[in-house]
Design a protein around this motif. Structure first.
Motif, PDB file in Angstrom:
ATOM      1  N   VAL A  87       0.851  -1.197   0.000  1.00 10.82           N
ATOM      2  CA  VAL A  87       0.000   0.000   0.000  1.00 10.82           C
ATOM      3  C   VAL A  87       0.883   1.241   0.000  1.00 10.82           C
ATOM      4  CG1 VAL A  87      -1.668   1.359   1.335  1.00 10.82           C
ATOM      5  CG2 VAL A  87      -2.010  -1.105   1.061  1.00 10.82           C
ATOM      6  N   THR A  88       1.904   1.257   0.833  1.00 11.10           N
ATOM      7  CA  THR A  88       2.837   2.391   0.896  1.00 11.10           C
ATOM      8  C   THR A  88       3.527   2.596  -0.448  1.00 11.10           C
ATOM      9  OG1 THR A  88       3.213   2.040   3.261  1.00 11.10           O
ATOM     10  CG2 THR A  88       4.877   3.320   2.069  1.00 11.10           C
ATOM     11  N   ASP A  89       4.001   1.512  -1.043  1.00 12.00           N
ATOM     12  CA  ASP A  89       4.683   1.612  -2.342  1.00 12.00           C
ATOM     13  C   ASP A  89       3.747   2.182  -3.405  1.00 12.00           C
ATOM     14  OD1 ASP A  89       6.894   0.459  -1.126  1.00 12.00           O
ATOM     15  OD2 ASP A  89       6.638  -1.503  -2.095  1.00 12.00           O
ATOM     16  N   TYR A 123       1.046   4.064  -2.988  1.00 13.58           N
ATOM     17  CA  TYR A 123       0.801   5.474  -2.656  1.00 13.58           C
ATOM     18  C   TYR A 123       1.975   6.342  -3.120  1.00 13.58           C
ATOM     19  CZ  TYR A 123       0.419   9.625   0.312  1.00 13.58           C
ATOM     20  OH  TYR A 123       0.369  10.916   0.778  1.00 13.58           O
ATOM     21  N   ARG A 124       3.185   5.919  -2.808  1.00 10.77           N
ATOM     22  CA  ARG A 124       4.374   6.712  -3.174  1.00 10.77           C
ATOM     23  C   ARG A 124       4.560   6.800  -4.687  1.00 10.77           C
ATOM     24  NH1 ARG A 124       8.306   4.444   1.498  1.00 10.77           N
ATOM     25  NH2 ARG A 124       7.632   5.870   3.125  1.00 10.77           N
ATOM     26  N   LEU A 125       4.313   5.701  -5.398  1.00 14.73           N
ATOM     27  CA  LEU A 125       4.430   5.737  -6.856  1.00 14.73           C
ATOM     28  C   LEU A 125       3.502   6.798  -7.448  1.00 14.73           C
ATOM     29  CD1 LEU A 125       4.584   1.961  -7.816  1.00 14.73           C
ATOM     30  CD2 LEU A 125       6.321   3.681  -8.360  1.00 14.73           C
ATOM     31  N   VAL A 126       2.276   6.867  -6.942  1.00 12.12           N
ATOM     32  CA  VAL A 126       1.304   7.822  -7.459  1.00 12.12           C
ATOM     33  C   VAL A 126       1.622   9.232  -6.969  1.00 12.12           C
ATOM     34  CG1 VAL A 126      -1.142   8.468  -7.478  1.00 12.12           C
ATOM     35  CG2 VAL A 126      -0.469   6.074  -7.759  1.00 12.12           C
ATOM     36  N   ALA A 127       1.869   9.390  -5.670  1.00 12.71           N
ATOM     37  CA  ALA A 127       2.134  10.713  -5.095  1.00 12.71           C
ATOM     38  C   ALA A 127       3.402  11.334  -5.683  1.00 12.71           C
ATOM     39  CB  ALA A 127       2.238  10.627  -3.578  1.00 12.71           C
ATOM     40  N   ASP A 128       4.436  10.542  -5.863  1.00  9.29           N
ATOM     41  CA  ASP A 128       5.691  11.075  -6.393  1.00  9.29           C
ATOM     42  C   ASP A 128       5.591  11.488  -7.853  1.00  9.29           C
ATOM     43  OD1 ASP A 128       6.796  10.641  -3.906  1.00  9.29           O
ATOM     44  OD2 ASP A 128       7.996   8.900  -4.504  1.00  9.29           O
ATOM     45  N   ALA A 129       4.614  10.948  -8.574  1.00  9.51           N
ATOM     46  CA  ALA A 129       4.417  11.297  -9.988  1.00  9.51           C
ATOM     47  C   ALA A 129       3.587  12.566 -10.154  1.00  9.51           C
ATOM     48  CB  ALA A 129       3.769  10.143 -10.735  1.00  9.51           C
ATOM     49  N   LEU A 130       2.998  13.048  -9.077  1.00  9.70           N
ATOM     50  CA  LEU A 130       2.178  14.256  -9.151  1.00  9.70           C
ATOM     51  C   LEU A 130       3.065  15.490  -9.322  1.00  9.70           C
ATOM     52  CD1 LEU A 130      -0.180  13.503  -6.133  1.00  9.70           C
ATOM     53  CD2 LEU A 130      -0.851  13.520  -8.547  1.00  9.70           C
TER      54      LEU A 130
END
Length: 112
Positions: free
Chosen positions: A95-97, A99-106
């Motif tokens: 779940v963390t991974d 979330y980070r993949l999506v959030a970091d691409a913003l």
């Protein structure tokens, strides 16, 4: 497994739960972008998460309860089913991974 994943998102900054027209799907988003979906397939609850393509392939090989993303891009998404090979620690990490993949691409202005 769904309860663990859903409860864990409360710790993620900017994570929101959305229900679409179909109440059987829970969509978890960060800044309007989906990072996790949950639903029940016939007889089995599942969690669908974004994953790095190389990591996704390795996870599918290592865990019988991790399969290509249901209704999503099979290269970039995985599906978790409750079972013996997916424990609470792994669910939280995935779940963390995701979330980070999506959030970091913003764009920087939309990152939480």
């Amino acid at each position: 497994m769904q309860k663990i994943a859903g409860d864990f998102t409360a710790n993620l900054p900017g994570a929101d739960l959305e229900h679409r027209l179909d109440p059987d799907w829970d969509l978890y988003k960060v800044s309007g972008k989906v990072f996790m979906l949950m639903t029940d397939l016939p007889g089995r609850p599942v969690v669908v998460l974004k994953a790095d393509p190389d990591n996704a392939a390795a996870l599918r090989e290592q865990h019988a309860d991790i399969t290509p993303g249901y209704h999503m891009n099979k290269k970039h998404w995985i599906t978790l089913e409750g079972g013996g090979t997916v424990d609470e620690k792994l669910v939280k990490q995935l779940v963390t991974d995701s979330y980070r993949l999506v959030a970091d691409a913003l764009p920087k202005s939309k990152q939480p």
